[in-house]
Write an enzyme that holds these catalytic residues in place. Structure first.
Site, PDB file in Angstrom:
ATOM      1  CG  ASN A  10     -85.725 -16.937  31.404  1.00  0.00           C
ATOM      2  OD1 ASN A  10     -85.528 -17.003  30.327  1.00  0.00           O
ATOM      3  ND2 ASN A  10     -86.490 -17.756  32.032  1.00  0.00           N
ATOM      4  CE  LYS A  12     -89.813 -16.220  32.148  1.00  0.00           C
ATOM      5  NZ  LYS A  12     -90.929 -16.248  33.059  1.00  0.00           N
ATOM      6  CG  HIS A  93     -88.203 -21.766  33.014  1.00  0.00           C
ATOM      7  ND1 HIS A  93     -89.721 -21.580  32.934  1.00  0.00           N
ATOM      8  CD2 HIS A  93     -87.810 -20.694  33.747  1.00  0.00           C
ATOM      9  CE1 HIS A  93     -90.025 -20.314  33.495  1.00  0.00           C
ATOM     10  NE2 HIS A  93     -88.790 -19.816  33.837  1.00  0.00           N
ATOM     11  CD  GLU A  95     -92.041 -19.476  31.388  1.00  0.00           C
ATOM     12  OE1 GLU A  95     -91.434 -19.083  30.686  1.00  0.00           O
ATOM     13  OE2 GLU A  95     -92.500 -18.407  32.246  1.00  0.00           O
ATOM     14  CD  GLU A 163     -87.727 -19.688  37.838  1.00  0.00           C
ATOM     15  OE1 GLU A 163     -87.636 -18.455  37.733  1.00  0.00           O
ATOM     16  OE2 GLU A 163     -87.901 -20.099  37.107  1.00  0.00           O
ATOM     17  N   GLY A 169     -94.285 -14.408  36.695  1.00  0.00           N
ATOM     18  CA  GLY A 169     -94.906 -13.667  35.941  1.00  0.00           C
ATOM     19  C   GLY A 169     -96.437 -13.151  36.413  1.00  0.00           C
ATOM     20  CB  SER A 208     -93.226 -11.992  40.843  1.00  0.00           C
ATOM     21  OG  SER A 208     -93.995 -12.499  39.739  1.00  0.00           O
TER      22      SER A 208
HETATM   23  P1  PGA Z   1     -90.590 -13.689  36.491  1.00  0.00           P
HETATM   24  O1  PGA Z   1     -90.079 -14.922  35.847  1.00  0.00           O
HETATM   25  O2  PGA Z   1     -89.638 -12.981  37.145  1.00  0.00           O
HETATM   26  O3  PGA Z   1     -91.216 -12.788  35.226  1.00  0.00           O
HETATM   27  O4  PGA Z   1     -91.730 -13.992  37.336  1.00  0.00           O
HETATM   28  C1  PGA Z   1     -89.321 -15.740  36.527  1.00  0.00           C
HETATM   29  C2  PGA Z   1     -88.601 -16.900  35.748  1.00  0.00           C
HETATM   30  O5  PGA Z   1     -89.835 -17.473  34.934  1.00  0.00           O
HETATM   31  O6  PGA Z   1     -87.509 -17.388  35.396  1.00  0.00           O
END
Ligand code: PGA
Length: 249
Positions: A10, A12, A93, A95, A163, A169, A208
């Protein structure tokens, strides 16, 4: 039941045309791992160039609107991303649930739009740190499943991604015990809703995931793959995660 592992990236709001060079080695690693599935969701502007650069790799969108067309300035429909070359979309997601205030009902609609337009979907759920600390992690996540699982949910086109918001992140990952417990709770909820189809549905872990922890997380019970943000931006980090999945017994 044996489920094929899925390693999904992903990007983003990262990347540009120059960054698509990373996809060459990622596509090669995917080709060398025929026992698993590999996919990458990229910003909408990169779907078409990515899909034409690496036609064998599954390129996807990071979001789609629940409607197929209409007066929704700035939004993009599932049919549009499919025409651009997307084979799947992430929906729900955290976010977007936070930044765009997407509700479970919105997410359900987005997943159903994917189905209607013949692309796959990865439906994301996860609790915040405050919810985990309050002992509400499982109830929050199973309520998200109850509210956002699309009508017609089937393993052939839909995967779930667990998640935990506090692990995205941040460099912090959930423990394998916590992940196993949550994936088990998600599968139990899915069984309640769609019966034995739940046993074939992939549940990915995200938050992460790195080359260092991928093998351990992927070996965890009921973990059928990973949704990878930061570490999917470069082949140097993403390829070892693909290889960790490929090398699982
Ligand atoms: P990350 O993001 O691996 O940077 O923690 C995962 C995600 O949001 O899909």
């Amino acid at each position: 039941m044996a489920r094929r592992k899925l390693i999904a990236g992903n990007w983003k709001m990262n990347g540009n045309r120059a960054a698509l060079v990373e996809l060459d080695s990622i596509a090669a690693a995917a080709l060398a791992a025929p026992g698993i599935d590999v996919a990458i969701a990229v910003p909408a502007t990169l779907i078409a160039p990515a899909a034409s650069k690496v036609p064998d790799l599954s390129i996807g969108a990071e979001d789609v609107h629940q409607d197929d067309s209409g007066a929704h300035t700035g939004c993009i429909s599932a049919g549009m991303v499919k025409e651009a070359g997307a084979r799947f979309s992430i929906v729900g997601h955290s976010e977007r649930r936070a930044d765009q205030h997407e509700t479970d009902a919105d997410v359900k609609g987005k997943a159903e739009a994917a189905l209607r337009n013949h692309i796959a979907a990865i439906l994301c759920v996860g609790e915040t740190l405050a919810q985990r600390d309050a002992g509400e992690a499982e109830s929050v996540v199973t309520a998200q499943i109850a509210g956002s699982l699309p009508d017609g949910a089937a393993a052939g086109w839909l995967s779930i991604a667990y998640e935990p918001v506090w692990a995205i992140g941040t460099g912090r990952t959930a423990t394998c015990e916590d992940v196993a417990a949550m994936h088990n709770a998600i599968r139990a909820k899915l069984r309640e809703m769609i019966g034995t189809e739940a046993d074939a549905m992939r549940i990915l872990y995200g938050g992460s995931v790195t080359p260092d922890n991928a093998a351990m997380l992927l070996a965890t019970k009921d973990v059928d793959g990973a949704l990878v943000g930061g570490a999917s931006l470069t082949a140097a980090k993403f390829v070892p995660i693909i290889e960790a999945a490929r090398d699982q017994p």
